[in-house]
Design an enzyme around this catalytic site. Sequence first.
Site, PDB file in Angstrom:
ATOM      1  N   LYS A  34       0.825  -1.215   0.000  1.00  0.00           N
ATOM      2  CA  LYS A  34       0.000   0.000   0.000  1.00  0.00           C
ATOM      3  C   LYS A  34       0.856   1.261   0.000  1.00  0.00           C
ATOM      4  O   LYS A  34       0.499   2.254  -0.626  1.00  0.00           O
ATOM      5  CB  LYS A  34      -0.955   0.017   1.191  1.00  0.00           C
ATOM      6  N   LYS A  36     -12.222  -2.950  -7.263  1.00  0.00           N
ATOM      7  CA  LYS A  36     -12.711  -1.641  -7.662  1.00  0.00           C
ATOM      8  C   LYS A  36     -11.567  -0.707  -8.022  1.00  0.00           C
ATOM      9  O   LYS A  36     -11.711   0.173  -8.860  1.00  0.00           O
ATOM     10  CB  LYS A  36     -13.525  -1.015  -6.519  1.00  0.00           C
ATOM     11  N   LYS A  62      -7.328 -10.205  -9.656  1.00  0.00           N
ATOM     12  CA  LYS A  62      -8.577 -10.393  -8.907  1.00  0.00           C
ATOM     13  C   LYS A  62      -9.557  -9.251  -9.166  1.00  0.00           C
ATOM     14  O   LYS A  62      -9.166  -8.155  -9.540  1.00  0.00           O
ATOM     15  CB  LYS A  62      -8.322 -10.653  -7.431  1.00  0.00           C
TER      16      LYS A  62
END
Length: 336
Positions: A112, A202, A199
Site C-alpha cells: 500500500k 474496484k 482479482k
Amino acid sequence: MSDQKRVLSCIQPTGELHLGNYFGAVKNWVDLQEKYRCFYGVVDYHAITMPYNAAKLRNQTWDLIVDLVAVGIDPKNLFIQSLIPEHAELCWIFNCFASFGHVSRMTQFKDKSQSSSAKSKDSFISVGLFDYPVLQAADILIYKADYVPVGKDQDQHLELTRAIADRFNHATGKDYFVLPETLHTDTPKIKSPADPTKKMSKSAGEKHYIGVFAEEARIIKQVKSAVTDTGGTPDGEMSAGVENLFELLRASGGEGYDEQLSAFQSGNLRYSDLKETVAASLVKLTKGFKERKAEILEDKRGLKYQIKEASAEIRKEAQKTLAEVKELSGLMNVKL
Ligand code: TRP
C-alpha cells in the site's frame, strides 16, 4: 449460547459491494451466522489510513451497511467501528505489545505504501497505515474471536494478532486471550472480467468489477464483454477468462454448469452460450438482492437506527474486554 464459538470479520467501506467481495467473503459470512456468534464490522478507522475524502466516507459506510444487510447479514451482527472507540484505545495498548520489527514486515503495508495513490503528489504515508495491522488485532481480540474468516492475504496480520495476544498473556502472566484462528473457507476467487489474470477489484476501474446490485443490462453487458482468450493456453485447458466464467456460474447457482462443462470437454463450447448462461445465472441471483435493497432504502433511517443499536450492544462486549485489559496492564479504570 455463551459457549457458542465466536466469528469476527471486517470490511473496509471502499464503495459498492462487488461479486468478488460477495462470493469470496460475504456469502460465507452470511452462512456462518447459522452456526456461530458473529461480529461483522465496517471498519472506517481503517479506511482513513490512506488518502480519502471525508465527505464521502460516511456515505460509503452507510452504503456498505445497506449492501451487507441486503445480501443477508443480520443487522444485529453488524457494527460500525468508529461507533466503538474502544477499538482505538485497545490499539494503543497493543502498540506497546507489538514488536516494531514484526509490524515492519507486513507486506500489505509495503504494497500500500508503494501504491500509486499513496505516492501521488499531495499524499503521504501515514503512521496509521503502518499501524493498521495493530488496529486489526484490536478488532479481533476485543471480541475474543475464536475464528476469523479472511483470505490468505490476511495470514500475516492474523499471525501478528496471535503474537500480540501471546506477548500480552506472557507479560501479564495470565492466559487472558485465546489465540484466534484463521478460518480458511474454500471460497471462489473471482477475477476481473476485463483482465482475468487479476482479482476482481474496484481500484483497477469500472471494467474490472461487477457490482452485486448492478442493473440487469449492465451485468449482461459486462459478462458479454468478458475476456476469454488470453493467449498461450494449451489445448484442452481453460484460459483464465473461461475459468472465471465457470467459477461465476458455479458460485451463482450453477444452472447449466454441467452442460457448459461437457461442451468444453468435447471441444464444442461456444463462448456466447457460456456467457449467456453465466449472465442469466447472475441476473437471477442478484434480482432478490436488488429487491431487498430497494425495501431497505424505503426506510433507511430505520436501518441506521438498528445499526446504531446493534453497535451499542456490541460495544458492551468491547468495553468489558478493555476494562479487563486495563486492569491486567496496570492502567486506571474509571468506575462509574
Ligand atoms: N485488513 C482487512 C482487509 O484488508 C480488513 C480488516 C480490518 C479485518 N480489521 C479486520 C479483517 C479484522 C478481519 C478481522 O480486508
